[in-house]
Scaffold this active site. Sequence first.
Site, PDB file in Angstrom:
ATOM      1  N   GLU A 121       0.723  -1.195   0.141  1.00 27.45           N
ATOM      2  CA  GLU A 121       0.046   0.059   0.014  1.00 27.45           C
ATOM      3  C   GLU A 121       1.022   1.229   0.088  1.00 27.45           C
ATOM      4  OE1 GLU A 121      -2.729  -0.240   3.142  1.00 27.45           O
ATOM      5  OE2 GLU A 121      -3.753  -1.926   2.508  1.00 27.45           O
ATOM      6  N   GLU A 130      -5.298  -8.781   0.677  1.00 30.01           N
ATOM      7  CA  GLU A 130      -6.030  -8.371   1.729  1.00 30.01           C
ATOM      8  C   GLU A 130      -7.450  -8.195   1.723  1.00 30.01           C
ATOM      9  OE1 GLU A 130      -4.521  -5.033   4.376  1.00 30.01           O
ATOM     10  OE2 GLU A 130      -2.380  -5.560   4.012  1.00 30.01           O
TER      11      GLU A 130
HETATM   12  O1  IFM Z   1      -4.061  -3.268   9.098  1.00 25.50           O
HETATM   13  C1  IFM Z   1      -4.143  -2.635   7.883  1.00 25.50           C
HETATM   14  C2  IFM Z   1      -2.882  -3.241   7.053  1.00 25.50           C
HETATM   15  O2  IFM Z   1      -1.834  -2.963   7.730  1.00 25.50           O
HETATM   16  C3  IFM Z   1      -2.718  -2.620   5.644  1.00 25.50           C
HETATM   17  N1  IFM Z   1      -4.013  -2.596   4.964  1.00 25.50           N
HETATM   18  C4  IFM Z   1      -5.144  -2.298   5.750  1.00 25.50           C
HETATM   19  C5  IFM Z   1      -5.261  -2.878   7.135  1.00 25.50           C
HETATM   20  C6  IFM Z   1      -6.655  -2.462   7.708  1.00 25.50           C
HETATM   21  O3  IFM Z   1      -6.739  -1.077   7.972  1.00 25.50           O
END
Ligand code: IFM
Length: 443
Positions: free
Chosen positions: A166, A351
């Site tokens: 990210e 994710e």
């Molecule tokens: O916890 C975070 C992660 O580190 C990166 N993506 C989003 C998740 C939830 O906010």
Amino acid sequence: MENKRFPEGFKWGVATASYQIEGSPLADGAGTSIWHRFSHTPGTTHNGDTGDVACDHYHRYKEDVAIMKELGVKAYRFSIAWPRIFPYGRGKINLKGIDFYDRLVDELMNAGIEPFITLYHWDLPAALQEKGGWMNRDIAGWFADYADYVFQKLGDRVKHWITLNEPWVTAFIGHMFGTHAPGVKDVFAAFEVVHNQLRAHSRAVEAFREENLDGEIGITLSNHSQAPASQSEADVMAAKIAHEQVNYPLFLNPIFKGDYPEHLLSVAKEYFPKDYKRDMGDIKKPIDFVGINYYSGSLVKADPSAPLGIKSVDRGLEKTEMGWEIYPEGLYDILKGLQDTYNPREVFITENGAAFNDKVENGAVHDEKRIDYLKLHFEQALRAIGDGVKLKGYFVWSLMDNYEWAEGYSKRFGIVYVDYETQKRILKDSAKWYSKVIANNSL
Ligand code: IFM
């Protein structure tokens, strides 16, 4: 009956990140990270929470791998803390740091779980921040050297590598809003950081190819589907710009096409480094897969008085504990748009998950809402596969409750509950449900 089977060999996984779960950030010769500094600065995180203990995974990794094995997960995405290995970011190597990940990888291999490694999930060595961190062009070389060392040490067993997690969040939350480490508030710095992350990514990909390892490398991008609030020309354009700014195009347009996205440039060119074009030839370079993180979506309206002329409007959908709208269709839109625009060789959802206010009742956690959330998103993933998206795996965020950055321990994303007092892990109902989905490879 509707076919709800996933393709053969689909990689069902769970994801975590170093600073969020490991604890013991300074153990065995590790250097300080920017998150250690930031979280120890009063007023930066909920309740003053830090990652000092987190889930104590640094000491309990065997137990955590055993839980994954019990659930039957096929793959585990975790990140490496750069300052454990290079305490000062470069130069001196701390062997005890790489040893930890070496043991973790072995433990996973013995359990039959495939490691997916993220090289950077936000815990930059603080010593590099003192030199400007992601705002310093030299970081491309620092990152590539660190990545190369890890490829050499773990590349015999690890077959999937993610350069950055990210990068949008690092750039904008870390350098424009300043609510994440390193806490900079400067829009120009944020765009510089976008650019330097792309340069660093590209140098790491180059280092990986030079090692000639058997494996694949990609990048993980955050996404928040952006739909226009109406079909008016202005709202449609606002949604396009928002999509290019917050989603995969900001990074993939340079990587796949050699320039920043067109509509975004038309409104934000002044923020990018003046001579950014000189680096685009290096940045445009094949990758093996794209990692998509998706949690939520937005409805977008044009608003000349708002930054970049874009405003998000609430569409009244149910929200998770993070205050994020639950919008599973957005996952389909993101995946389909990605495949149609850049046609990546492979895609992973690196994710997806949700925070809810989980409670332990008689030793169990009945997190029905999380099961519903995951089911709806799995269905959209299946729909995307049916429509030609080359989706090869799905990593639920997260294996266990953990340190949610500025939100501290107040938000629980795990499918495994963590009692932070005792460090006891409890399988939530969602973990048991997910385990069945994996076993059947079907919903
Ligand atoms: O916890 C975070 C992660 O580190 C990166 N993506 C989003 C998740 C939830 O906010």
